[in-house]
Design a protein around this motif. Sequence first.
Motif, PDB file in Angstrom:
ATOM      1  N   ASP A 159       0.863  -1.180   0.000  1.00 55.65           N
ATOM      2  CA  ASP A 159       0.000   0.000   0.000  1.00 55.65           C
ATOM      3  C   ASP A 159       0.902   1.234   0.000  1.00 55.65           C
ATOM      4  O   ASP A 159       1.790   1.366   0.848  1.00 55.65           O
ATOM      5  CB  ASP A 159      -0.872  -0.041   1.260  1.00 55.65           C
ATOM      6  N   ALA A 160       0.672   2.151  -0.935  1.00 56.12           N
ATOM      7  CA  ALA A 160       1.539   3.325  -1.080  1.00 56.12           C
ATOM      8  C   ALA A 160       1.597   4.176   0.185  1.00 56.12           C
ATOM      9  O   ALA A 160       2.560   4.926   0.390  1.00 56.12           O
ATOM     10  CB  ALA A 160       1.073   4.176  -2.259  1.00 56.12           C
ATOM     11  N   ASN A 161       0.605   4.070   1.048  1.00 54.86           N
ATOM     12  CA  ASN A 161       0.623   4.819   2.311  1.00 54.86           C
ATOM     13  C   ASN A 161       1.678   4.302   3.280  1.00 54.86           C
ATOM     14  O   ASN A 161       1.942   4.944   4.307  1.00 54.86           O
ATOM     15  CB  ASN A 161      -0.751   4.753   2.985  1.00 54.86           C
ATOM     16  N   TYR A 162       2.255   3.147   2.965  1.00 55.17           N
ATOM     17  CA  TYR A 162       3.243   2.542   3.860  1.00 55.17           C
ATOM     18  C   TYR A 162       4.589   2.369   3.162  1.00 55.17           C
ATOM     19  O   TYR A 162       5.368   1.492   3.515  1.00 55.17           O
ATOM     20  CB  TYR A 162       2.713   1.208   4.393  1.00 55.17           C
ATOM     21  N   GLU A 163       4.859   3.227   2.191  1.00 61.56           N
ATOM     22  CA  GLU A 163       6.156   3.180   1.531  1.00 61.56           C
ATOM     23  C   GLU A 163       7.266   3.540   2.515  1.00 61.56           C
ATOM     24  O   GLU A 163       7.096   4.390   3.390  1.00 61.56           O
ATOM     25  CB  GLU A 163       6.186   4.140   0.343  1.00 61.56           C
ATOM     26  N   SER A 164       8.419   2.884   2.346  1.00 63.13           N
ATOM     27  CA  SER A 164       9.549   3.087   3.251  1.00 63.13           C
ATOM     28  C   SER A 164      10.803   2.561   2.566  1.00 63.13           C
ATOM     29  O   SER A 164      10.753   2.099   1.419  1.00 63.13           O
ATOM     30  CB  SER A 164       9.324   2.327   4.560  1.00 63.13           C
ATOM     31  N   ASN A 348      11.467   5.483   9.425  1.00 60.15           N
ATOM     32  CA  ASN A 348      10.073   5.903   9.563  1.00 60.15           C
ATOM     33  C   ASN A 348       9.819   6.085  11.060  1.00 60.15           C
ATOM     34  O   ASN A 348       9.912   5.123  11.833  1.00 60.15           O
ATOM     35  CB  ASN A 348       9.130   4.853   8.973  1.00 60.15           C
ATOM     36  N   GLN A 351       4.936   5.500  11.814  1.00 60.35           N
ATOM     37  CA  GLN A 351       4.067   4.333  11.654  1.00 60.35           C
ATOM     38  C   GLN A 351       4.635   3.125  12.390  1.00 60.35           C
ATOM     39  O   GLN A 351       5.841   3.025  12.629  1.00 60.35           O
ATOM     40  CB  GLN A 351       3.895   4.020  10.165  1.00 60.35           C
ATOM     41  N   ASP A 355       3.448  -2.488  10.458  1.00 60.74           N
ATOM     42  CA  ASP A 355       2.705  -2.027   9.286  1.00 60.74           C
ATOM     43  C   ASP A 355       3.652  -1.665   8.145  1.00 60.74           C
ATOM     44  O   ASP A 355       3.319  -1.861   6.967  1.00 60.74           O
ATOM     45  CB  ASP A 355       1.834  -0.830   9.651  1.00 60.74           C
ATOM     46  N   THR A 360       1.005  -2.505   4.963  1.00 60.79           N
ATOM     47  CA  THR A 360      -0.412  -2.241   5.198  1.00 60.79           C
ATOM     48  C   THR A 360      -0.676  -2.377   6.693  1.00 60.79           C
ATOM     49  O   THR A 360       0.098  -3.030   7.402  1.00 60.79           O
ATOM     50  CB  THR A 360      -1.305  -3.236   4.433  1.00 60.79           C
ATOM     51  N   ASP A 361      -1.781  -1.783   7.164  1.00 58.02           N
ATOM     52  CA  ASP A 361      -2.202  -2.044   8.546  1.00 58.02           C
ATOM     53  C   ASP A 361      -3.253  -3.147   8.608  1.00 58.02           C
ATOM     54  O   ASP A 361      -3.632  -3.604   9.685  1.00 58.02           O
ATOM     55  CB  ASP A 361      -2.736  -0.769   9.203  1.00 58.02           C
TER      56      ASP A 361
END
Length: 395
Positions: A159-164, A348, A351, A355, A360-361
């Motif tokens: 998921d792009a919201n969890y890029e790292s 990070n 977050q 995750d 993802t969460d």
Amino acid sequence: MMKVQTGLDVLLGNTTLQNTFKGNVALLCHNASIDSTYTHAAIRFKHMFGDRFVKLFGPQHGFSTDVQDNMIETDHIIHPFFNIPVYSLYSETRIPTDKMLEGIDHLFVDLQDVGCRVYAYIYTLTYVLERCASKPIEVVVLDRPNPINGIDIEGNILDANYESFVGRHPIPFRHGLTIGEVALMHQKFWVKTKANLKVIKMLNWERSMFYEDTQLPWLLPSPNLARIESAYTFPATVLFEGTTLSEGRGTTQSLEVVGHPKIEPFSFCDSVLFKALKASKLQGVALRPITFLPTFQKQGGKVCGGIQIHVTDKSIYKPWRVGQLLMRELYHYLEDDFEWKAPPYEYNYHQKPIDIINGTDKLRHWIENNEALEALDALETLDSYNSLWNAIKIY
């Protein structure tokens, strides 16, 4: 089966190919960057390119692969033998700077990946590609085997919201690519400005091969993967980096075991885990109750009860599912003694590490809510990835 020749071996055996590289040469490599005679790539480059071999780069864990994980950085040095700079791409920066790239015409990349999304070397590679795209530098990837094969893909798409730094691109947890194919996928689908990229393919590698099939020597590509068995269990056990449980760092079976001081291993396996494993219908794996004593990192100096993962049939073993199932059962067995690790994790600071690792969460919620395996299956939607994967395969 014929012995596999890595991209490095192919380059070494082809003087015509060597002669196409006219300018100054740099090499991004690590401990596992060896040829079939156990000779390090940097030695070969010194002999092959002479004074045109001007710089070395090291990824996470360092050029010598002797530094531990998660934000333990390595220094830039002048190498005492090669007498050239060794720039760390896991330092104050993970991205090569203009100064680092100055005076380079060809930047070779020879890194052994392990076929799992969170193994960070592929992101060092894609950062290199992005920085070199605006410069007159050819990036040459010396391809190496995916040790857990190039057929099986598994797990959720990032998921792009969890890029790292352990997840930059929309790929599944077990991605089925060689490192050269990662470079090709990056260039074809994820960037607008393309680098001057060449992938020197392996010879005799087939997608169905596991590492033993290649007849190549295994050298640790990171400090805690000394055994090839650890590479097979890694996509299951690396998930536990997001918890306070030990994944065996500080033992001789790192990333093959999982444990915690509050686990009584025989009762956990007998009353909980074996029943869950049977219900899951997961095959190709045996989970064995053990105790172990980590000498450093999480739970260092404390006797841990836990399990060891034994892969009995690699062709049907599903490590991501095994890891998620084991996490779910341990979460509810340990109750208040189970803790998610707090940030930071791989730069990070906000977050939850679990995750970040999962990309993802939703998987954490699946575990916490003790949901059924059917709900886990629903998180594994791979159709969009399959089309990308099929478009760039070179083997």
